[in-house]
Design a protein around this motif. Structure first.
Motif, PDB file in Angstrom:
ATOM      1  N   MET A 273      47.501  33.314  41.522  1.00  0.00           N
ATOM      2  CA  MET A 273      47.096  34.109  40.360  1.00  0.00           C
ATOM      3  C   MET A 273      46.114  35.200  40.774  1.00  0.00           C
ATOM      4  SD  MET A 273      46.708  30.914  37.735  1.00  0.00           S
ATOM      5  CE  MET A 273      46.573  31.736  36.169  1.00  0.00           C
ATOM      6  N   TYR A 274      45.169  34.828  41.599  1.00  0.00           N
ATOM      7  CA  TYR A 274      44.163  35.780  42.076  1.00  0.00           C
ATOM      8  C   TYR A 274      44.831  36.946  42.809  1.00  0.00           C
ATOM      9  CZ  TYR A 274      39.880  37.473  44.314  1.00  0.00           C
ATOM     10  OH  TYR A 274      38.829  38.262  44.726  1.00  0.00           O
ATOM     11  N   LEU A 275      45.721  36.614  43.739  1.00  0.00           N
ATOM     12  CA  LEU A 275      46.371  37.657  44.540  1.00  0.00           C
ATOM     13  C   LEU A 275      47.255  38.567  43.682  1.00  0.00           C
ATOM     14  CD1 LEU A 275      47.280  35.579  47.719  1.00  0.00           C
ATOM     15  CD2 LEU A 275      45.463  37.300  47.488  1.00  0.00           C
ATOM     16  N   GLN A 276      47.890  38.006  42.667  1.00  0.00           N
ATOM     17  CA  GLN A 276      48.787  38.800  41.833  1.00  0.00           C
ATOM     18  C   GLN A 276      48.071  39.577  40.734  1.00  0.00           C
ATOM     19  OE1 GLN A 276      51.804  36.108  40.381  1.00  0.00           O
ATOM     20  NE2 GLN A 276      52.821  36.012  42.366  1.00  0.00           N
ATOM     21  N   ARG A 277      46.899  39.131  40.320  1.00  0.00           N
ATOM     22  CA  ARG A 277      46.262  39.707  39.131  1.00  0.00           C
ATOM     23  C   ARG A 277      44.948  40.440  39.389  1.00  0.00           C
ATOM     24  NH1 ARG A 277      49.911  39.503  34.776  1.00  0.00           N
ATOM     25  NH2 ARG A 277      51.335  37.805  35.290  1.00  0.00           N
ATOM     26  N   ARG A 278      44.455  40.449  40.611  1.00  0.00           N
ATOM     27  CA  ARG A 278      43.120  41.009  40.844  1.00  0.00           C
ATOM     28  C   ARG A 278      43.017  42.502  40.559  1.00  0.00           C
ATOM     29  NH1 ARG A 278      45.576  40.453  45.750  1.00  0.00           N
ATOM     30  NH2 ARG A 278      45.206  42.024  47.350  1.00  0.00           N
ATOM     31  N   HIS A 279      44.132  43.228  40.563  1.00  0.00           N
ATOM     32  CA  HIS A 279      44.110  44.661  40.274  1.00  0.00           C
ATOM     33  C   HIS A 279      44.834  44.982  38.963  1.00  0.00           C
ATOM     34  CE1 HIS A 279      42.418  45.216  44.196  1.00  0.00           C
ATOM     35  NE2 HIS A 279      43.502  44.770  44.809  1.00  0.00           N
ATOM     36  N   HIS A 280      44.962  43.995  38.104  1.00  0.00           N
ATOM     37  CA  HIS A 280      45.712  44.145  36.851  1.00  0.00           C
ATOM     38  C   HIS A 280      44.994  45.091  35.889  1.00  0.00           C
ATOM     39  CE1 HIS A 280      47.909  42.949  33.217  1.00  0.00           C
ATOM     40  NE2 HIS A 280      48.818  42.456  34.046  1.00  0.00           N
ATOM     41  N   LYS A 281      45.762  45.700  34.987  1.00  0.00           N
ATOM     42  CA  LYS A 281      45.185  46.608  33.989  1.00  0.00           C
ATOM     43  C   LYS A 281      44.259  45.894  33.011  1.00  0.00           C
ATOM     44  CE  LYS A 281      48.971  49.936  33.687  1.00  0.00           C
ATOM     45  NZ  LYS A 281      50.005  50.505  32.796  1.00  0.00           N
ATOM     46  N   LEU A 282      44.553  44.653  32.689  1.00  0.00           N
ATOM     47  CA  LEU A 282      43.759  43.926  31.698  1.00  0.00           C
ATOM     48  C   LEU A 282      42.442  43.437  32.304  1.00  0.00           C
ATOM     49  CD1 LEU A 282      46.450  41.725  29.900  1.00  0.00           C
ATOM     50  CD2 LEU A 282      45.446  43.872  29.108  1.00  0.00           C
TER      51      LEU A 282
ATOM     52  N   ASN B 241      44.173  29.887  54.481  1.00  0.00           N
ATOM     53  CA  ASN B 241      44.236  31.344  54.601  1.00  0.00           C
ATOM     54  C   ASN B 241      45.642  31.850  54.926  1.00  0.00           C
ATOM     55  OD1 ASN B 241      41.194  32.910  55.171  1.00  0.00           O
ATOM     56  ND2 ASN B 241      41.274  30.734  54.781  1.00  0.00           N
ATOM     57  N   ALA B 242      46.592  30.942  55.075  1.00  0.00           N
ATOM     58  CA  ALA B 242      47.971  31.353  55.352  1.00  0.00           C
ATOM     59  C   ALA B 242      48.521  32.142  54.167  1.00  0.00           C
ATOM     60  CB  ALA B 242      48.845  30.121  55.602  1.00  0.00           C
ATOM     61  N   ARG B 243      49.504  32.978  54.448  1.00  0.00           N
ATOM     62  CA  ARG B 243      50.116  33.773  53.380  1.00  0.00           C
ATOM     63  C   ARG B 243      50.793  32.865  52.364  1.00  0.00           C
ATOM     64  NH1 ARG B 243      53.437  38.047  56.752  1.00  0.00           N
ATOM     65  NH2 ARG B 243      54.815  36.293  56.523  1.00  0.00           N
ATOM     66  N   ASN B 244      50.777  33.307  51.112  1.00  0.00           N
ATOM     67  CA  ASN B 244      51.472  32.566  50.058  1.00  0.00           C
ATOM     68  C   ASN B 244      52.935  32.379  50.416  1.00  0.00           C
ATOM     69  OD1 ASN B 244      49.232  32.358  48.471  1.00  0.00           O
ATOM     70  ND2 ASN B 244      50.143  33.308  46.679  1.00  0.00           N
ATOM     71  N   GLY B 245      53.442  31.188  50.124  1.00  0.00           N
ATOM     72  CA  GLY B 245      54.851  30.911  50.340  1.00  0.00           C
ATOM     73  C   GLY B 245      55.184  30.309  51.686  1.00  0.00           C
ATOM     74  N   GLU B 246      54.243  30.314  52.619  1.00  0.00           N
ATOM     75  CA  GLU B 246      54.518  29.742  53.941  1.00  0.00           C
ATOM     76  C   GLU B 246      54.423  28.223  53.933  1.00  0.00           C
ATOM     77  OE1 GLU B 246      51.932  31.632  56.775  1.00  0.00           O
ATOM     78  OE2 GLU B 246      53.233  33.377  56.946  1.00  0.00           O
TER      79      GLU B 246
ATOM     80  N   PHE C 136      38.863  36.718  35.072  1.00  0.00           N
ATOM     81  CA  PHE C 136      39.440  35.477  35.581  1.00  0.00           C
ATOM     82  C   PHE C 136      39.287  35.396  37.100  1.00  0.00           C
ATOM     83  CE2 PHE C 136      42.869  32.774  37.069  1.00  0.00           C
ATOM     84  CZ  PHE C 136      42.826  31.703  36.184  1.00  0.00           C
ATOM     85  N   CYS C 137      39.588  36.488  37.790  1.00  0.00           N
ATOM     86  CA  CYS C 137      39.474  36.507  39.253  1.00  0.00           C
ATOM     87  C   CYS C 137      38.025  36.364  39.703  1.00  0.00           C
ATOM     88  CB  CYS C 137      40.097  37.779  39.820  1.00  0.00           C
ATOM     89  SG  CYS C 137      41.909  37.798  39.660  1.00  0.00           S
ATOM     90  N   ALA C 138      37.096  36.980  38.971  1.00  0.00           N
ATOM     91  CA  ALA C 138      35.669  36.831  39.290  1.00  0.00           C
ATOM     92  C   ALA C 138      35.248  35.376  39.106  1.00  0.00           C
ATOM     93  CB  ALA C 138      34.832  37.760  38.421  1.00  0.00           C
ATOM     94  N   TRP C 139      35.786  34.715  38.093  1.00  0.00           N
ATOM     95  CA  TRP C 139      35.492  33.291  37.875  1.00  0.00           C
ATOM     96  C   TRP C 139      36.029  32.460  39.054  1.00  0.00           C
ATOM     97  CZ3 TRP C 139      39.519  29.716  37.092  1.00  0.00           C
ATOM     98  CH2 TRP C 139      39.105  28.404  36.822  1.00  0.00           C
ATOM     99  N   CYS C 140      37.241  32.771  39.522  1.00  0.00           N
ATOM    100  CA  CYS C 140      37.807  32.054  40.680  1.00  0.00           C
ATOM    101  C   CYS C 140      36.838  32.115  41.863  1.00  0.00           C
ATOM    102  CB  CYS C 140      39.149  32.652  41.096  1.00  0.00           C
ATOM    103  SG  CYS C 140      40.522  32.297  39.987  1.00  0.00           S
ATOM    104  N   GLU C 141      36.231  33.269  42.067  1.00  0.00           N
ATOM    105  CA  GLU C 141      35.318  33.458  43.199  1.00  0.00           C
ATOM    106  C   GLU C 141      34.078  32.572  43.107  1.00  0.00           C
ATOM    107  OE1 GLU C 141      34.500  37.644  43.313  1.00  0.00           O
ATOM    108  OE2 GLU C 141      36.558  38.152  43.893  1.00  0.00           O
TER     109      GLU C 141
END
Length: 197
Positions: free
Chosen positions: A163-172, A46-51, A178-183
């Motif tokens: 990918m989930y964090l960057q794309r979950r609110h994408h226009k496409l 659950n740590a932030r990305n990049g840590e 894809f994000c729903a599949w990740c879940e």
């Protein structure tokens, strides 16, 4: 054609959960995972990305068959660990595809008609015609971005988290799918913390 994710397989969850404790060990733990292991893995994941605390998520490998339009593939290829195992080939199969059924429904019908006409012209040409290669290049260059190709892909939970964090609110809408599949992936929500956002 619609965006699809098929034949998903996930490997290494338990081993990676156990490995999340390696930085604090002097010997490797070969016992089954415990509640303590699960809690530690969840906290680190659950740590932030990049840590770097979520690095153990790299050990949870995911493979799938993904069918997507070319405009999706252009965006997906930016990710470092979203590797093509093998993909459908326009070079080998373009003339075998039904262009209309291979495209997403939003693809302009006029564009599809142009590509189908080019394919028919190519097929009617003599194999020794020196202009045949130019016609082939014209077909490939005219393929609409809505044309779908499939690929078998390999990735991991750490990359999927990004990918989930960057794309979950994408226009496409493909990224929403894809994000729903990740879940739906085993323990993905718990181990990555993305559900809390």
């Amino acid at each position: 054609m619609k965006f699809q994710i098929l034949n998903t397989e996930v490997y290494g969850i338990e081993k990676s959960i156990k490995a999340s404790g390696n930085p604090m060990r002097t010997e490797f733990d070969r016992n089954p995972i415990t509640e303590k292991d699960e809690l530690r893995a969840t906290k680190l994941g659950n740590a932030r990305n990049g840590e770097g605390h979520d690095n153990y998520l790299k050990g949870i490998i995911v493979q799938m068959d993904l069918i997507a339009p070319l405009y999706f593939w252009k965006q997906a290829q930016r990710y470092h660990w979203f590797d093509f195992v093998s993909s459908q080939s326009t070079m080998h199969c373009l003339l075998k595809f039904n262009v209309e059924t291979q495209c997403v429904e939003e693809t302009n019908k006029k564009v599809i008609d142009i590509v189908e006409q080019l394919v028919n012209e190519y097929k009617a040409m003599d194999e020794k015609d020196p202009n045949r290669i130019k016609k082939w290049r014209e077909i490939v260059a005219s393929l609409p971005c809505g044309f779908c190709l499939g690929a078998t892909m390999t990735t991991n939970y750490q990359q999927l988290k990004t990918m989930y964090l960057q794309r979950r609110h994408h226009k496409l809408e493909e990224w929403h799918f894809f994000c729903a599949w990740c879940e739906t992936l085993p323990k993905f929500l718990e181990l990555t913390g993305v559900a809390k956002l």
